[in-house]
Motif scaffolding. Structure first.
Motif, short mmCIF file in Angstrom:
data_model
loop_
_atom_site.label_atom_id
_atom_site.label_comp_id
_atom_site.label_asym_id
_atom_site.label_seq_id
_atom_site.Cartn_x
_atom_site.Cartn_y
_atom_site.Cartn_z
N SER A 47 -4.02 4.59 -7.57
CA SER A 47 -5.06 4.40 -6.69
C SER A 47 -6.29 3.69 -7.51
O SER A 47 -6.28 3.99 -8.77
N ASP A 48 -7.23 2.88 -6.91
CA ASP A 48 -8.45 2.31 -7.83
C ASP A 48 -7.89 1.75 -9.07
O ASP A 48 -8.24 1.88 -10.18
N GLY A 105 -5.97 -2.73 -2.68
CA GLY A 105 -6.70 -1.71 -3.52
C GLY A 105 -6.76 -1.98 -4.98
O GLY A 105 -6.93 -1.22 -5.71
N ALA A 154 0.89 4.26 -2.74
CA ALA A 154 0.77 5.72 -2.57
C ALA A 154 1.79 6.52 -2.93
O ALA A 154 1.64 7.62 -3.44
N LYS A 204 0.76 -1.10 0.01
CA LYS A 204 0.07 0.10 -0.13
C LYS A 204 0.96 1.25 -0.02
O LYS A 204 0.62 2.17 -0.76
#
Length: 533
Positions: free
Chosen positions: A376-377, A406, A371, A367
Motif C-alpha cells: 500500500s502507499d 493507490g 492487497a 487493488k
C-alpha cells in the motif's frame, strides 16, 4: 490531406530453407530506370549521418537508412502484397550482388557472387572483399559481430574463401535466423580501396571510412556536403530486376522540424523524414500532402525492475498490468493510429500469441492483487525520454490510472545521455521504452530478455526462459519453434517483467505525387521503390 493506409498488414516470417536465394525477383509492374531517366526525388532528413562507416556507426536512423540504399548488400528482403499495400517479405530473401546463398544442412552456407560485379571504383567485387569485410566486422566487435553470434558465427576463421566468387560460412549450428541475419549483415567494402587508406595504426581504414561513402549498392553517392546535403544516383550496374525506379535522390538536412514541415507543405521537398507524431498530425488538411500509415513492429512498453521491491513480487507487477489505461493510450496518444499487442512479441511476428498478455484494465483486480501482496502507499518514478511529447503523454495517463489503485507515479523526464546511463546501470524501477525489431523472429527478440542481456531493462531472470532461448538457437522446425515460443509467452504473462502498451503505425508524410512506398519491416526506408510523378 489524404491518408494512404495499409491497415492490418500481416508480416510474413522467416522459415529455414536450404536455398534462400536463386534467381532475381521484382515487384509487379516495376522495372529499373533506363539510361534516360531524369526524375529527382527530394527528401528532407533531420540530420547528417554521424559516420559513413556501417561497422562502427552508433544508432543513427538517418545513417542506417542511407546505408541500406548505398552499401553493396549481397541479399535483401523481397516484397509482398498484403491488404492493398506492399511490405518487405521476410520469407523471401532475394539476391542482389549475390548469385546464390545456399545450404544443405542449415549450418554450412555457400555464397556465390555474380560474375562481372564491380564497385564504383572499377574494382571487381570478389570473395576476398567478402572475407576482408567480415574480418573487419569481427575486429570491430560491434554491429555485425553481435548479430552473427546469434547464428553461431563467432570467429573469422568460420568464413573462408573457396575461389574468386565463392565464400563459405560454417556456423557452429544450424539456425532458423540465418536468412534474416545475413540479409542485414551481408554488405561488403571495396577492400582494395580501403587498404589504400589503411595505416599501421588504423589497419581497417576506420578514420577514412567514417568520412567517405562506401557505395556500389542500389545507389551511388554522387555528391555530399557534410552537414548539408547528399545526392544519390541510381546505380546503372545494379544487377537485380527490382533496382531503383528514380534516377536521383537528393537528401537535404533540415534540423528544424517546423522548417521541414513548411518545405513539405510548399512542395520544396517530396518526403519529410524524422517528423514527430504530433508534427505529422499537424499536417492534416494540407493540400498536396498525404500521410502514409502502415502497421509496424515498433513496440512501446514499460519494463518493471524485477530485482527491487516492490516490483520483485509478481503480484505487484500483475496489479500494475491490470491498472494500465491501454485503450486510452491508443486513442489519446496515437489517435487510434496504433494497435494493442497482447504479448511482448509484436503482432504479426510469426509465433505471436494473444495468451502472452491476458490483461485488460481492471481497477478492482489491481487493488485486490496489491492487497494480496501486502503493498500500500506505493510511490514510484516513471522515467521517460525528455522532449518526447508521445512518452510524456503516456506518462501522464499512466500516472492518472495508477492513482486509482493507490500507486503514486511521478513522471520523470531524462535527457538521452542520462536515460542511457541509467539504463546501462539498470537502476530504473519503472520506465517507458520503445523498440523496433530488425529481424522478424521471436528468437532474435527473446535474446534481449535473457538473464543479463543488455536490453533487459527489467533485470528479468527466469531459468526456464533462459533454457528455452538457448534451446531455440539450434531449433529449425517451424512447428517446434512456435510451440516453444507459446510456452515462453505464457511465462511472461505470469511473470510480467514488461507491460506492452502499443504498436504505433509507421507514418510517412509525403507529397501526393510520391508513390511506390514499401513498408520497411526494419524501419529503414527502401528508396528504390519510390517514384515521383
Amino acid at each position: 490531406m489524404t491518408s494512404k493506409s495499409f491497415r492490418r498488414l500481416v508480416v510474413a516470417g522467416a522459415v529455414l530453407t536450404t536455398t534462400i536465394v536463386g534467381l532475381t525477383g521484382c515487384v509487379a509492374g516495376q522495372t529499373a530506370p533506363d539510361e534516360s531517366a531524369t526524375s529527382e526525388l527530394r527528401i528532407a532528413v533531420p540530420s547528417y549521418p554521424g559516420s559513413w562507416d556501417q561497422d562502427f556507426v552508433a544508432f543513427d536512423p538517418v545513417a542506417l537508412a542511407l546505408f541500406k540504399n548505398v552499401y553493396p548488400y549481397l541479399t535483401d528482403y523481397g516484397v509482398t502484397d498484403v491488404a492493398g499495400g506492399q511490405i518487405l517479405d521476410t520469407e523471401n530473401i532475394l539476391p542482389a550482388w549475390a548469385e546464390s546463398f545456399t545450404s544443405e544442412d542449415g549450418k554450412l552456407w555457400t555464397l556465390t557472387l555474380r560474375e562481372d560485379a564491380t564497385f564504383p571504383s572499377g574494382n571487381p567485387i570478389t570473395a576476398d572483399d567478402v572475407k576482408w569485410s567480415k574480418d573487419r566486422a569481427f575486429a570491430a566487435q560491434a554491429n555485425v559481430a553481435g548479430v552473427y553470434s546469434l547464428i553461431g558465427l563467432t570467429d573469422p576463421e568460420q568464413i573462408q574463401v573457396v575461389d574468386e566468387r565463392t565464400v563459405t560460412f560454417d556456423q557452429a549450428y544450424p539456425s532458423a535466423l540465418t536468412p534474416q541475419i545475413q540479409a542485414i549483415s551481408l554488405f561488403v567494402y571495396d577492400s582494395v580501396l580501403m587498404k589504400e587508406h589503411a595505416t599501421a595504426d588504423d589497419p581497417w581504414a576506420q578514420d577514412w571510412a567514417a568520412q567517405n561513402p562506401s557505395d556500389g549498392g542500389l545507389y551511388n553517392v554522387e555528391e555530399f556536403t557534410p552537414g548539408q546535403e547528399i545526392v544519390l544516383k541510381a546505380n546503372k550496374d545494379y544487377p537485380a530486376e527490382d533496382g531503383p525506379l528514380t534516377d536521383t535522390i537528393r537528401l537535404t538536412v533540415v534540423s528544424d522540424p517546423a522548417a521541414e514541415s513548411v518545405l513539405l507543405q510548399n512542395g520544396d521537398v517530396d518526403i519529410a523524414l524524422g517528423l514527430g507524431r504530433q508534427q505529422i498530425a499537424d499536417l492534416e488538411g494540407t493540400a498536396g500532402v498525404e500521410i502514409i500509415s502502415a502497421p509496424s513492429n515498433e513496440m512501446i512498453y514499460i519494463p518493471l525492475d524485477t530485482a527491487v521491491a516492490p516490483f520483485d513480487d509478481p503480484l505487484v507487477r500483475q496489479a500494475v498490468a491490470y491498472a494500465m489505461p491501454y485503450d486510452e493510450i491508443i486513442s489519446t496518444v496515437y489517435g487510434g493510429d496504433a494497435r494493442r499487442p497482447l504479448s511482448i512479441v509484436p503482432i504479426d511476428m510469426p509465433g505471436y500469441s494473444e495468451d502472452g498478455f491476458p490483461y485488460d484494465q481492471d481497477v478492482d483486480q489491481a487493488k485486490a492483487l496489491l492487497a494480496q501482496a501486502g503493498v500500500s502507499d506505493l510511490s514510484v518514478d516513471l522515467a521517460y525520454q525528455a522532449e518526447s511529447d508521445e512518452q510524456e503523454q503516456i506518462a501522464i495517463l499512466v500516472q492518472d490510472a495508477l492513482a486509482e489503485v493507490g500507486i503514486t507515479v511521478t513522471p520523470t523526464p531524462l535527457d538521452p545521455a542520462a536515460l542511457g546511463a541509467r539504463r546501462d546501470a539498470k537502476d530504473l524501477a519503472m520506465q517507458i521504452a520503445s523498440g523496433q525489431q530488425w529481424v522478424n523472429d521471436v528468437e532474435y527478440l527473446m535474446n534481449g530478455w535473457t538473464t543479463g542481456a543488455y536490453l533487459n531493462y527489467a533485470n528479468y531472470s527466469n531459468a526456464t526462459v533462459d533454457a528455452d532461448v538457448e534451446a531455440s538457437h539450434t531449433l529449425t522446425d517451424p512447428a517446434e519453434r512456435e510451440a516453444l515460443w507459446a510456452e515462453v509467452q505464457k511465462q511472461f504473462a505470469t511473470d510480467v517483467p514488461v507491460i506492452p502498451l502499443a504498436q504505433p503505425n509507421y507514418n510517412l508524410p509525403v507529397r501526393d505525387t510520391v508513390s511506390g512506398f514499401v513498408q520497411p519491416v526494419d524501419g529503414l526506408l527502401r528508396m528504390k521503390y519510390l517514384t515521383i510523378d
